[in-house]
Design an enzyme around this catalytic site. Structure first.
Site, PDB file in Angstrom:
ATOM      1  CG  HIS A  69      -1.996  -0.949   1.100  1.00 50.05           C
ATOM      2  ND1 HIS A  69      -3.212  -0.654   0.656  1.00 50.05           N
ATOM      3  CD2 HIS A  69      -2.039  -2.187   1.581  1.00 50.05           C
ATOM      4  CE1 HIS A  69      -4.113  -1.918   0.830  1.00 50.05           C
ATOM      5  NE2 HIS A  69      -3.367  -2.713   1.255  1.00 50.05           N
TER       6      HIS A  69
ATOM      7  CE  LYS B 246      -5.705  14.278  -0.178  1.00 52.50           C
ATOM      8  NZ  LYS B 246      -6.120  13.029  -1.072  1.00 52.50           N
ATOM      9  NE  ARG B 247      -2.716  10.330   9.479  1.00 54.53           N
ATOM     10  CZ  ARG B 247      -2.601   9.534  10.508  1.00 54.53           C
ATOM     11  NH1 ARG B 247      -3.269   8.474  10.685  1.00 54.53           N
ATOM     12  NH2 ARG B 247      -1.547   9.843  10.994  1.00 54.53           N
TER      13      ARG B 247
ATOM     14  CE  LYS C 135      -2.039  11.269   2.458  1.00 59.44           C
ATOM     15  NZ  LYS C 135      -2.659  10.168   1.455  1.00 59.44           N
TER      16      LYS C 135
ATOM     17  CB  THR D 238      -9.916   5.270  -1.077  1.00 55.39           C
ATOM     18  OG1 THR D 238      -9.146   5.504  -0.068  1.00 55.39           O
ATOM     19  CG2 THR D 238      -9.101   3.866  -1.738  1.00 55.39           C
TER      20      THR D 238
ATOM     21  CE  LYS E 208     -13.317   6.398   0.835  1.00 50.83           C
ATOM     22  NZ  LYS E 208     -12.437   6.403   1.777  1.00 50.83           N
TER      23      LYS E 208
HETATM   24  C1  26V Z   1       2.289   2.068   8.501  1.00 52.68           C
HETATM   25  C2  26V Z   1       2.288   2.094   9.868  1.00 52.68           C
HETATM   26  C3  26V Z   1       3.606   2.052  10.299  1.00 52.68           C
HETATM   27  C4  26V Z   1       3.797   1.589  11.885  1.00 52.68           C
HETATM   28  C5  26V Z   1       2.652   2.386  12.628  1.00 52.68           C
HETATM   29  C6  26V Z   1       1.289   2.311  11.954  1.00 52.68           C
HETATM   30  C7  26V Z   1       1.358   2.320  10.604  1.00 52.68           C
HETATM   31  C8  26V Z   1       0.020   2.471   9.792  1.00 52.68           C
HETATM   32  C9  26V Z   1       0.046   2.291   8.614  1.00 52.68           C
HETATM   33  C10 26V Z   1       1.202   2.319   7.760  1.00 52.68           C
HETATM   34  C11 26V Z   1       0.935   1.892   6.165  1.00 52.68           C
HETATM   35  C12 26V Z   1      -0.154   3.105   5.739  1.00 52.68           C
HETATM   36  C13 26V Z   1      -0.363   2.811   4.168  1.00 52.68           C
HETATM   37  C14 26V Z   1      -1.552   3.254   4.083  1.00 52.68           C
HETATM   38  O1  26V Z   1      -2.270   3.719   4.543  1.00 52.68           O
HETATM   39  N1  26V Z   1      -1.527   3.404   2.475  1.00 52.68           N
HETATM   40  C15 26V Z   1      -2.492   4.065   1.636  1.00 52.68           C
HETATM   41  O2  26V Z   1      -3.543   2.860   1.279  1.00 52.68           O
HETATM   42  C16 26V Z   1      -4.640   3.225   0.457  1.00 52.68           C
HETATM   43  C17 26V Z   1      -5.349   1.974   0.293  1.00 52.68           C
HETATM   44  O3  26V Z   1      -4.745   1.015  -0.622  1.00 52.68           O
HETATM   45  C18 26V Z   1      -4.142   4.059  -0.649  1.00 52.68           C
HETATM   46  O4  26V Z   1      -5.385   4.449  -1.333  1.00 52.68           O
HETATM   47  C19 26V Z   1      -3.252   5.281  -0.364  1.00 52.68           C
HETATM   48  O5  26V Z   1      -2.705   5.869  -1.581  1.00 52.68           O
HETATM   49  C20 26V Z   1      -2.099   4.648   0.582  1.00 52.68           C
HETATM   50  O6  26V Z   1      -1.430   5.975   0.951  1.00 52.68           O
END
Ligand code: 26V
Length: 817
Positions: A360, A551-552, A557, A659, A663
């Site tokens: 992701h 978004k975050r 971004k 995503t 939306k």
């Molecule tokens: C990494 C970590 C590292 C440790 C702590 C908790 C944590 C939580 C999440 C992540 C990775 C997040 C990756 C993510 O959210 N990617 C997003 O995924 C979406 C669904 O596929 C995508 O639409 C977004 O472009 C992408 O940024």
């Protein structure tokens, strides 16, 4: 267990029947009389009445799954951003109106009690919400799917904005109880940590460990327009011994409870960080805790109907939502080899047929690695297994590539530069039968750049499955005005076949439909404007262009690109107040990771800019800037239907898919965006003329980098941009405090501008001028908005899940009749 035929009530769902159920549930379930019931109690009673109606379907589905001996999909995710369930369940059951009537007859307003339900916010952002959309689609398509994750006591922190800055407060979402879950105290597994291994003749033994219990909590996931349901099973940590008895007996009560606290901390909180990868041990414990319980559970379920492991790979598919659950791989091997005595070679073959993995993000700082020493301490047996997999893999690789040391170093599961670390993505790729990215561009970058060595070795393994969103929540539920308009013209079929929206194209130049479309949109805009006024005293005019970046908060971004343009627009208005400006409300929302300083500074900058802009009498309604606090699923459901413009402006090559872009377009917003992630596919689907595409493409970003990018030169040459940056630097927005935003200035101008904000600025500003021009022509704007809605068919998560089911999991739908 005995199998008596139970006698129980078949519940029908007329308004009368529902009223009776709610009353029963209030009295016998909540334990309150109508005179004493608070709105929360009504919600609880109504939720229980709804849940009762889901359960019958749930039992039936489970029975059918066993009868048909189906293949099951286990979707493993550290995050599920479910949001609220009440309205969603009513719509899935098709009993919204009946419930509304039942509640009114009891003197209760449905929409106001629905707002009292806390979000289940067990996720950070896109990845967690995707998992929730997938659960909805798997159930709707009757795919036998199980979501597995952690029941965090504290979900995503709540964000407050005080003086323009982010303040985090804990989200204890279970405070008022959770009406939707079923605790399963009888479903518990022991999860071990620490200790060491002993090699015996009979195999390896993992001994002298500490342990914690994982207890299951189940939630029913209803499908839409089907009797099929699925299960979300979340694990909660329980101490294996209630209290430290020896300490208790010695009267040392503090020490007696401490050990219990310590082990139960494993499922205490969601890690609120999706950008940086700090080597925190508790996070590793969480990951292992959850996959160990899950693997034990699925083996037990398999064994209920199978006496050998011969058909395991035929009946089980395990999907890894990013690398967070990758320890499921060595855990499954451990269980098969050490506990169930399957020979290694056979176990390794089985495991390779069972797993699949979705990546992701390609942001290097988010690619998970774990310190070898920490693994050795916490999971010694798993480290041995990983080393063994690595040895086999590297042997295969040298046979394939010759012994090229550079290649071997690059692809090894263990990063040997400096402190040795295990690369979780490599482990996932080497083991999985399929590996996918989440948009065409992202999958291409994975294959050609980031994981090209692996793609050469396993060419058939890599594939793309573009993300999608559930139209039930993101259109039917979030936007009643727009969805009932659509229903009245093309019927309700789009809820389960989103391509039906294509029929709207024929109406795009129909003036009556266009007027109705605008008025539906306007109702959502008024709802939002009222809420913003009421909740935060922010005043925006419903006729303004509602421009949203929600978004975050992340540098990639590029909220900064948006802010810079807001400042330039502000300066233009001040320089020329009598010009006929298109009024705009620029709305931001999003959380910054707690430890991400720059993201927090960006929020502060937005707050400071809005304080100046919104209070400038020269500007008035021509420009408003609002930061809406606590972005999450429910806030998104309020914001998204009200958007005219969707900001999707990441540096090309950085947003895996996005995503929110889907939306917003589904709700009739036009996109201003870069050729990144799924924007590219949205552009193909709705037509470039209905979007505002700008900026460098991914390959141009790479080229510009390698030919020497000089942001300072852009700063010097673009007068408007320079003015805006100088205002930030000199404290124009921060009471003369020239220190507050100096990092922002230097990051962009002097420290390389990693995300090429300045490189894309001029193109972005030009795209925004084109936005204004289009908005001046309501007919043209509405036609484009309708084209956007009409083109969204392929972005249903039903399409996404159908692809996963067919190409990756190889599972079939349950036969429900
Ligand atoms: C990494 C970590 C590292 C440790 C702590 C908790 C944590 C939580 C999440 C992540 C990775 C997040 C990756 C993510 O959210 N990617 C997003 O995924 C979406 C669904 O596929 C995508 O639409 C977004 O472009 C992408 O940024």
């Amino acid at each position: 267990m005995t199998a008596v035929d139970l006698e129980f009530d078949q519940l029908n769902s007329t308004a009368d029947a529902l009223r009776r159920s709610i009353s029963n549930r209030l009295i016998y379930g909540v334990g309150k009389d109508a005179v004493a019931a608070r709105p929360q109690d009504w919600l609880h009673a109504a939720a229980l009445a709804v849940r009762d109606r889901l359960v019958a379907r749930w039992m039936k589905t489970t029975r059918q799954q066993y009868e048909q001996d189906v293949k099951r999909v286990y979707y493993l995710s550290m995050e599920f951003l479910i949001g609220r369930t009440f309205t969603n369940a009513l719509l899935a059951l098709g009993i919204y109106d009946q419930m509304n009537e039942a509640l009114s007859s009891l003197g209760v307003d449905l929409t106001s009690i629905a707002e009292l339900e806390p979000d289940a916010a067990l996720g950070n952002g896109g990845l967690g919400r995707l998992a929730a959309c997938f659960l909805d689609s798997m159930a709707t398509l009757a795919i036998p799917g199980f979501g597995y994750g952690i029941r965090y006591d504290y979900g995503m922190f709540r964000q407050q904005i005080v003086d323009g800055a982010q303040i985090e407060t804990p989200d204890y979402w279970l405070r008022g109880g959770n009406s939707w879950e079923f605790p399963r105290p009888e479903v518990q597994y022991i999860v071990h940590f620490g200790g060491h291994t002993i090699q015996r003749d009979s195999g390896v033994e993992w001994v002298e460990t500490e342990h914690v219990n994982a207890m299951a909590y189940d939630t029913v996931i209803p499908g839409y327009g089907t009797s099929a349901t699925n299960t979300l099973r979340l694990w909660s940590a329980r101490a294996t011994e209630e209290l430290d008895l020896s300490a208790f007996n010695q009267g040392d009560y503090r020490r007696a409870v401490e050990a219990k606290e310590h082990s139960e901390n494993v499922s205490r909180l969601l890690y609120p960080d999706d950008s940086t990868q700090a080597g925190r041990e508790l996070r590793l414990r969480q990951e292992y805790f959850f996959v160990s319980a899950t693997m034990q559970d699925l083996i037990r379920r398999y064994q209920r109907t199978h006496s050998t492991f011969g058909r395991f790979a035929e009946k089980v598919a395990v999907h890894l939502n990013d690398t967070h659950p990758v320890l499921a791989i060595p855990e499954l091997i451990r269980l098969l080899v050490d506990v169930h005595h399957v020979p290694w070679d056979r176990a390794w073959k089985m495991v390779q047929q069972v797993f699949s993995y979705t990546n992701h993000t390609l942001m290097p700082e988010a690619l998970e690695t774990w310190d070898v020493d920490m693994l050795a301490r916490l999971l010694p047996r798993h480290l041995e297994i990983i080393f063994e997999i690595n040895a086999g893999f590297l042997k295969e690789a040298s046979e394939r590539f010759g012994h090229d040391v550079d290649v071997i170093r690059r692809i090894s599961l263990v990063d040997e530069f400096g402190q040795r670390r295990v690369r979780m993505a490599h482990l996932a790729i080497v083991t999985s039968q399929k590996v996918n990215g989440v948009s065409k561009l992202h999958s291409q970058l994975m294959e050609r750049e980031f994981f090209s060595d692996f793609a050469r070795m396993f060419p058939d393994r890599f594939t793309n499955v573009t993300n999608g969103i559930t139209p039930r929540r993101w259109l039917a539920q979030a936007s009643r005005p727009l969805s009932s308009l659509i229903d009245s013209h093309i019927g309700m079929g789009w809820r389960t076949d989103l391509f039906e929206l294509g029929k709207l194209r024929a109406l795009k130049d129909d003036p009556t439909f266009a007027a109705e479309f605008r008025s539906a949109k306007r109702r959502s805009k008024i709802r939002l404007a009222n809420r913003l006024l009421h909740d935060m005293g922010a005043s925006i005019h419903p006729d303004a262009l509602f421009d949203m970046q929600v978004k975050r908060i992340h540098e990639y971004k590029r909220q900064l690109l948006n802010v810079l343009h807001v400042i330039v627009r502000y300066n233009r208005i001040r320089a020329n107040p009598n010009h006929d400006w298109v009024p705009r409300a620029v709305i931001f929302a999003g959380k910054a990771a707690s430890a991400y300083k720059m993201a927090k500074t960006i929020i502060k900058l937005i707050g400071d800019v809005s304080a100046i802009v919104n209070n400038d009498p020269l500007v008035g309604d021509r420009l408003k800037v609002v930061f809406v606090p606590n972005y999450g699923v429910s806030v998104a459901e309020l914001l998204i239907p009200a958007a005219d413009l969707s900001e999707q402006i990441s540096m090309a090559g950085t947003e895996a898919s996005g995503t929110g872009n889907m939306k917003l377009a589904l709700n009739g917003a036009l996109t201003v965006g870069t050729m990144d992630g799924a924007n590219i596919e949205i552009c193909e689907a709705v037509g470039r003329e209905n979007m505002f595409i700008f900026g460098l493409a991914a390959n141009e970003v790479t080229e510009m980098r390698s030919s020497g990018y000089r942001p300072r030169q852009i700063y010097e040459e673009n007068a408007e941009l320079r003015q805006a940056l100088d205002q930030i630097r000199t404290g124009f927005f921060s009471d003369g405090d020239s220190h507050r935003f100096s990092d922002i200035f230097h990051t962009l101008v002097d420290w390389g501008d990693h995300y090429m904000v300045l490189a894309d600025f001029a193109a972005f500003a030009a795209a925004q001028d084109a936005v204004d021009a289009r908005f001046r022509d309501p007919r043209a704007w509405t036609a484009s908005a309708i084209e956007n809605v009409a083109g969204m068919g392929q972005f249903s998560s039903d399409r996404t899940i159908a692809e996963y089911a067919r190409e990756i999991w190889r599972v079939k739908a349950l036969e429900t009749e």
